[in-house]
Scaffold this active site. Structure first.
Site, PDB file in Angstrom:
ATOM      1  N   CYS A   2       0.817  -1.209   0.000  1.00 23.58           N
ATOM      2  CA  CYS A   2       0.000   0.000   0.000  1.00 23.58           C
ATOM      3  C   CYS A   2       0.856   1.267   0.000  1.00 23.58           C
ATOM      4  O   CYS A   2       1.958   1.275   0.545  1.00 23.58           O
ATOM      5  CB  CYS A   2      -0.865   0.049   1.253  1.00 23.58           C
ATOM      6  SG  CYS A   2      -1.914  -1.362   1.454  1.00 23.58           S
ATOM      7  N   ARG A  27       5.843  -0.367  -5.987  1.00 23.75           N
ATOM      8  CA  ARG A  27       5.744  -1.143  -4.755  1.00 23.75           C
ATOM      9  C   ARG A  27       4.717  -2.263  -4.852  1.00 23.75           C
ATOM     10  O   ARG A  27       4.659  -3.120  -3.971  1.00 23.75           O
ATOM     11  CB  ARG A  27       5.362  -0.216  -3.589  1.00 23.75           C
ATOM     12  CG  ARG A  27       6.377   0.874  -3.365  1.00 23.75           C
ATOM     13  CD  ARG A  27       5.866   1.863  -2.341  1.00 23.75           C
ATOM     14  NE  ARG A  27       5.882   1.268  -1.029  1.00 23.75           N
ATOM     15  CZ  ARG A  27       6.849   1.422  -0.141  1.00 23.75           C
ATOM     16  NH1 ARG A  27       7.909   2.138  -0.461  1.00 23.75           N
ATOM     17  NH2 ARG A  27       6.787   0.872   1.037  1.00 23.75           N
ATOM     18  N   TRP A  74      -2.949  -2.715  -1.504  1.00 24.46           N
ATOM     19  CA  TRP A  74      -2.565  -4.106  -1.743  1.00 24.46           C
ATOM     20  C   TRP A  74      -3.407  -4.923  -0.764  1.00 24.46           C
ATOM     21  O   TRP A  74      -3.249  -4.796   0.449  1.00 24.46           O
ATOM     22  CB  TRP A  74      -1.073  -4.263  -1.468  1.00 24.46           C
ATOM     23  CG  TRP A  74      -0.495  -5.591  -1.835  1.00 24.46           C
ATOM     24  CD1 TRP A  74      -0.188  -6.021  -3.099  1.00 24.46           C
ATOM     25  CD2 TRP A  74      -0.092  -6.640  -0.945  1.00 24.46           C
ATOM     26  NE1 TRP A  74       0.357  -7.286  -3.030  1.00 24.46           N
ATOM     27  CE2 TRP A  74       0.424  -7.691  -1.728  1.00 24.46           C
ATOM     28  CE3 TRP A  74      -0.140  -6.797   0.437  1.00 24.46           C
ATOM     29  CZ2 TRP A  74       0.898  -8.872  -1.182  1.00 24.46           C
ATOM     30  CZ3 TRP A  74       0.334  -7.974   0.983  1.00 24.46           C
ATOM     31  CH2 TRP A  74       0.849  -8.986   0.185  1.00 24.46           C
ATOM     32  N   ASN A  98      -2.214   2.377   5.567  1.00 27.24           N
ATOM     33  CA  ASN A  98      -1.259   1.311   5.214  1.00 27.24           C
ATOM     34  C   ASN A  98      -1.112   0.385   6.410  1.00 27.24           C
ATOM     35  O   ASN A  98      -1.178   0.843   7.547  1.00 27.24           O
ATOM     36  CB  ASN A  98       0.131   1.893   4.928  1.00 27.24           C
ATOM     37  CG  ASN A  98       0.237   2.451   3.537  1.00 27.24           C
ATOM     38  OD1 ASN A  98      -0.733   2.464   2.800  1.00 27.24           O
ATOM     39  ND2 ASN A  98       1.423   2.913   3.188  1.00 27.24           N
ATOM     40  N   GLY A  99      -0.817  -0.882   6.154  1.00 26.34           N
ATOM     41  CA  GLY A  99      -0.549  -1.803   7.260  1.00 26.34           C
ATOM     42  C   GLY A  99      -1.794  -2.549   7.696  1.00 26.34           C
ATOM     43  O   GLY A  99      -2.802  -2.597   6.977  1.00 26.34           O
ATOM     44  N   GLU A 480      17.180 -19.203  -5.019  1.00 26.86           N
ATOM     45  CA  GLU A 480      16.906 -17.851  -5.512  1.00 26.86           C
ATOM     46  C   GLU A 480      16.471 -17.901  -6.989  1.00 26.86           C
ATOM     47  O   GLU A 480      15.570 -17.167  -7.402  1.00 26.86           O
ATOM     48  CB  GLU A 480      18.149 -16.970  -5.307  1.00 26.86           C
ATOM     49  CG  GLU A 480      18.085 -15.565  -5.872  1.00 26.86           C
ATOM     50  CD  GLU A 480      16.942 -14.702  -5.325  1.00 26.86           C
ATOM     51  OE1 GLU A 480      16.276 -15.092  -4.350  1.00 26.86           O
ATOM     52  OE2 GLU A 480      16.706 -13.640  -5.922  1.00 26.86           O
ATOM     53  N   LYS A 484      12.960 -16.455  -8.304  1.00 21.60           N
ATOM     54  CA  LYS A 484      12.865 -15.446  -9.375  1.00 21.60           C
ATOM     55  C   LYS A 484      11.933 -15.925 -10.468  1.00 21.60           C
ATOM     56  O   LYS A 484      11.073 -15.188 -10.942  1.00 21.60           O
ATOM     57  CB  LYS A 484      14.235 -15.212 -10.001  1.00 21.60           C
ATOM     58  CG  LYS A 484      15.195 -14.193  -9.542  1.00 21.60           C
ATOM     59  CD  LYS A 484      14.847 -12.806  -9.205  1.00 21.60           C
ATOM     60  CE  LYS A 484      14.056 -12.646  -7.940  1.00 21.60           C
ATOM     61  NZ  LYS A 484      14.769 -12.129  -6.819  1.00 21.60           N
ATOM     62  N   GLU A 487       8.171 -16.019  -9.308  1.00 21.52           N
ATOM     63  CA  GLU A 487       7.483 -14.770  -9.000  1.00 21.52           C
ATOM     64  C   GLU A 487       7.165 -13.911 -10.218  1.00 21.52           C
ATOM     65  O   GLU A 487       6.187 -13.165 -10.193  1.00 21.52           O
ATOM     66  CB  GLU A 487       8.207 -13.949  -7.914  1.00 21.52           C
ATOM     67  CG  GLU A 487       9.550 -13.395  -8.280  1.00 21.52           C
ATOM     68  CD  GLU A 487      10.183 -12.635  -7.098  1.00 21.52           C
ATOM     69  OE1 GLU A 487      11.415 -12.642  -7.002  1.00 21.52           O
ATOM     70  OE2 GLU A 487       9.457 -12.033  -6.297  1.00 21.52           O
ATOM     71  N   HIS A 503      16.142 -38.687  -2.456  1.00 21.53           N
ATOM     72  CA  HIS A 503      15.333 -38.870  -1.243  1.00 21.53           C
ATOM     73  C   HIS A 503      13.875 -38.472  -1.459  1.00 21.53           C
ATOM     74  O   HIS A 503      13.144 -38.279  -0.497  1.00 21.53           O
ATOM     75  CB  HIS A 503      15.936 -38.085  -0.080  1.00 21.53           C
ATOM     76  CG  HIS A 503      17.316 -38.563   0.267  1.00 21.53           C
ATOM     77  ND1 HIS A 503      17.554 -39.789   0.838  1.00 21.53           N
ATOM     78  CD2 HIS A 503      18.530 -37.999   0.061  1.00 21.53           C
ATOM     79  CE1 HIS A 503      18.863 -39.957   0.995  1.00 21.53           C
ATOM     80  NE2 HIS A 503      19.478 -38.885   0.529  1.00 21.53           N
ATOM     81  N   LYS A 601       6.586  -4.589  -3.436  1.00 26.52           N
ATOM     82  CA  LYS A 601       8.022  -4.358  -3.296  1.00 26.52           C
ATOM     83  C   LYS A 601       8.432  -4.324  -1.837  1.00 26.52           C
ATOM     84  O   LYS A 601       9.483  -4.807  -1.465  1.00 26.52           O
ATOM     85  CB  LYS A 601       8.388  -3.035  -3.981  1.00 26.52           C
ATOM     86  CG  LYS A 601       9.867  -2.723  -3.996  1.00 26.52           C
ATOM     87  CD  LYS A 601      10.601  -3.678  -4.905  1.00 26.52           C
ATOM     88  CE  LYS A 601      12.108  -3.571  -4.819  1.00 26.52           C
ATOM     89  NZ  LYS A 601      12.759  -4.782  -5.322  1.00 26.52           N
TER      90      LYS A 601
END
Ligand code: F6R
Length: 606
Positions: A2, A27, A74, A98-99, A480, A484, A487, A503, A601
């Site tokens: 947000c 963001r 968001w 926000n939050g 990583e 990447k 996402e 295994h 972000k």
């Protein structure tokens, strides 16, 4: 995540608010809205989707006025729908948030009993109604906000306006960042200084618990009801959004910026002999030497950087290094041995899980609280004792690239500094320091293989699942690489330490499954080759990113030869290659590479 922008000015504010929201688009968000007061009336627009849709709505339905608030949301409480977008209204006032408000359910029940009705699923509307109720019982907007900041639990930032008091904006910070922009005869509020750059370079960072009252000519800040003074800072013009230039996406630009930002990260921190200069403080040698254990906490890509560092530090320093995901660290009993340092890593410095982990750690008997961060005025930087800045510059693409490799570089520097503090004249460490000095040009050499990497991407873009394999240093690199890819391309990808295949995951391998292996020329190469044969024997489609000196055996679907090397810094080089792979797949699939769906972000909620 947000974003908040608010403005009070002599001029009309809707364009200022819109430009602020655009600056925050990087963001991540799923809806946007704005409310402006004109005279005694308040009018608002809310749209699901991009800020561009809000802009189009504003063309059809302008919001004139010199006082307003705006938001990118968001979704946390309630789906991305217009009724859940902000601003949320309660009678004469509107509010952006926000939050997360943790005790919203308690207050929702209280408000329902009082006859308030809800038109959204959000915790934000609870805050709006509470503010309204407080004003109905006699408070002014400022004192109502001061009360609200105390009554709400969670981590949040709020900004509100009311037609009953159309000469000011009231805002508060409690766990989520908020910054005030100071102009000439005008003031602004934003959750990120980026949003202020189009209008001012002067800003005031609010502290935890601050409530601010913004008028055209003045700003007053209160902490627990008492007026306080906060310094005015000059925003670094470097933090301005440079242009994408000829690059199609920010992510691609940021991948190619890596040689330059790695050099920036190393600048003035290593001498030509590979010796580390003071990194954190002039007296650091003594206390770095005394650290016998390290706990590192982070999220996502920053966590992967920490995992690489564990290999480095345990190997070179021979101290136990415990690495943990922040949201896990938060909710378990943590044992802290004597002489342990706590290190948190965050690109943004605003990731709530990481900040909360730091706050939990603060209550424990760690010897030092250290940070690695990319944003100089972030909460994390303020809350640790010493912070090593990565100097990556603003990262706009949601998927972290240059921020990650500069984190690795900062961790490499920290490892060398700790090693040097233990053994000032270590030849090995100096050699390692010299290798680190060459890292920017090494990365440049990897980027020169972009065309070959694209060929592998062409094959992978048709797939629905991919497995990444690595051993040793390359296991976190594989993690990583998988993160990447998933996402930004939305292709399911998992990483395994190659030795773990037999295994369980080997059951997945058939003629349909692509397996990407990272094969530097290191001491685990033979072991990795054996694991690659296990894949080939089951008909799996093997794609290998190999050092130039490595000749993988058997049938391969794809091979890229790169200057990966086999030394301790090979994970940085290999990561850059996998960034290009993920980028190419996502770009070829036509995805919104810089703003992948559902992601933000800076993750300022738990
Ligand atoms: C992935 C990514 C995220 C972040 C994570 C932590 O590309 O960017 O996984 O790494 O959300 O963010 P910071 O480093 O800002 O704490």
């Amino acid at each position: 995540m947000c974003g908040i922008v608010a403005a009070i000015a002599e001029r009309e504010v809707s364009r200022i608010l819109l430009e602020g929201l655009k600056a925050l688009e990087y963001r991540g968000y799923d809806s946007a809205g704005m409310a402006v007061i004109q005279g005694q009336a308040i009018d608002s627009l809310r749209e699901v989707g991009k800020v561009q849709r809000l802009e189009q709505a504003l063309e059809a339905h302008p919001l004139p006025g010199r006082l307003g608030i705006a938001h990118t949301r968001w979704a946390t409480h309630g789906k991305p729908e217009t009724r859940n977008a902000h601003p949320q209204a309660s009678g004469h006032l509107m509010l952006v948030h926000n939050g997360v408000i943790e005790n919203h359910q308690h207050w929702r029940e209280h408000l329902l009993e009082q006859g308030y009705q809800f038109s959204s699923d959000t915790d934000t509307e609870v805050a709006a109604h509470l503010l309204h109720q407080r004003m109905a019982s006699g408070d002014e907007l400022l004192s109502a906000m001061q009360w609200l900041a105390g009554a709400l639990e969670g981590a949040f930032a709020l900004a509100a306006i009311s037609t009953k008091e159309p000469e000011h904006i009231v805002a508060c910070r409690k766990g989520a960042p908020l910054v005030i922009g100071v102009g000439i005869g005008e003031h602004f509020v934003a959750s990120d200084p980026m949003a202020l750059l189009p209008v001012t370079r002067q800003c005031i960072y609010l502290e935890e618990g601050d409530v601010a009252d913004l008028q055209r000519e003045s700003v007053s800040i209160y902490q627990q009801g008492q007026a306080v003074k906060r310094p005015v800072h000059r925003l670094d013009t470097e933090s301005g959004r440079a242009s994408k230039g000829a690059y199609r996406h920010w992510m691609l630009k940021e991948i190619h910026e890596q040689p330059a930002v790695l050099a920036e990260c190393l600048e003035g921190r290593l001498d030509s002999q590979g010796r580390v200069l003071p990194l954190l403080a002039h007296d650091e040698s003594a206390w770095l030497q005394s650290i016998e254990n390290l706990h590192i906490v982070a999220c996502g890509t920053s966590y992967h950087a920490a995992l690489v560092a564990r290999y480095w530090m345990e190997e070179w320093l021979q101290i136990p290094v415990h690495v943990e995901i922040a949201s896990e660290y938060l909710y378990r009993r943590v044992v802290v041995p004597d002489k342990t340092a706590f290190l948190c890593i965050s690109q943004s410095g605003e990731t709530l899980d990481t900040l909360n982990a730091l706050r939990k750690a603060r209550k424990k008997a760690y010897q030092h609280y250290l940070g690695i961060c990319n944003v100089a005025r972030s909460t994390l930087v303020r809350e640790v004792d010493h912070c090593l800045m990565t100097r990556a510059g603003p990262e706009i693409g949601v998927a972290s690239t240059k921020a990650y490799t500069t984190q690795l570089t900062a961790l490499a520097l920290l490892m060398l500094a700790m090693g040097q503090a233990r053994d000032e004249n270590s030849e090995n460490l100096q050699q390692a320091g010299k290798q680190l000095l060459r890292l920017p040009s090494d990365v440049e050499a990897v980027l020169a293989h972009a065309d070959a990497i694209r060929q592998i991407a062409e094959a992978l873009m048709q797939k629905t699942n991919v497995i990444f394999l690595g051993r040793g240093y390359q296991y976190p690199v594989a993690m990583e690489g998988a993160l990447k890819l998933k996402e930004i391309s939305y292709i399911h990808a998992e990483a395994y330490p190659a030795g773990e295949l037999k295994h369980g995951p080997l059951a997945l391998v058939n003629e349909e499954l692509p397996v990407v292996a990272v094969a530097p020329n290191d001491r685990l190469l033979q072991k990795l080759q054996a694991n690659m044969k296990e894949v080939q024997a089951r008909g799996g489609q093997l794609y290998v990113f190999a050092d130039e000196a490595v000749q993988p055996e058997g049938q391969l679907r794809g091979l890229v030869h790169l200057p990966l090397g086999g030394d301790w810094l090979s994970p940085v080089r290999a990561s850059v290659a996998l960034q290009l792979l993920a980028y190419d797949v996502a770009a070829m699939l036509g995805h919104d590479v810089d703003q992948p769906r559902n992601l933000a972000k800076s993750v300022t909620v738990e």
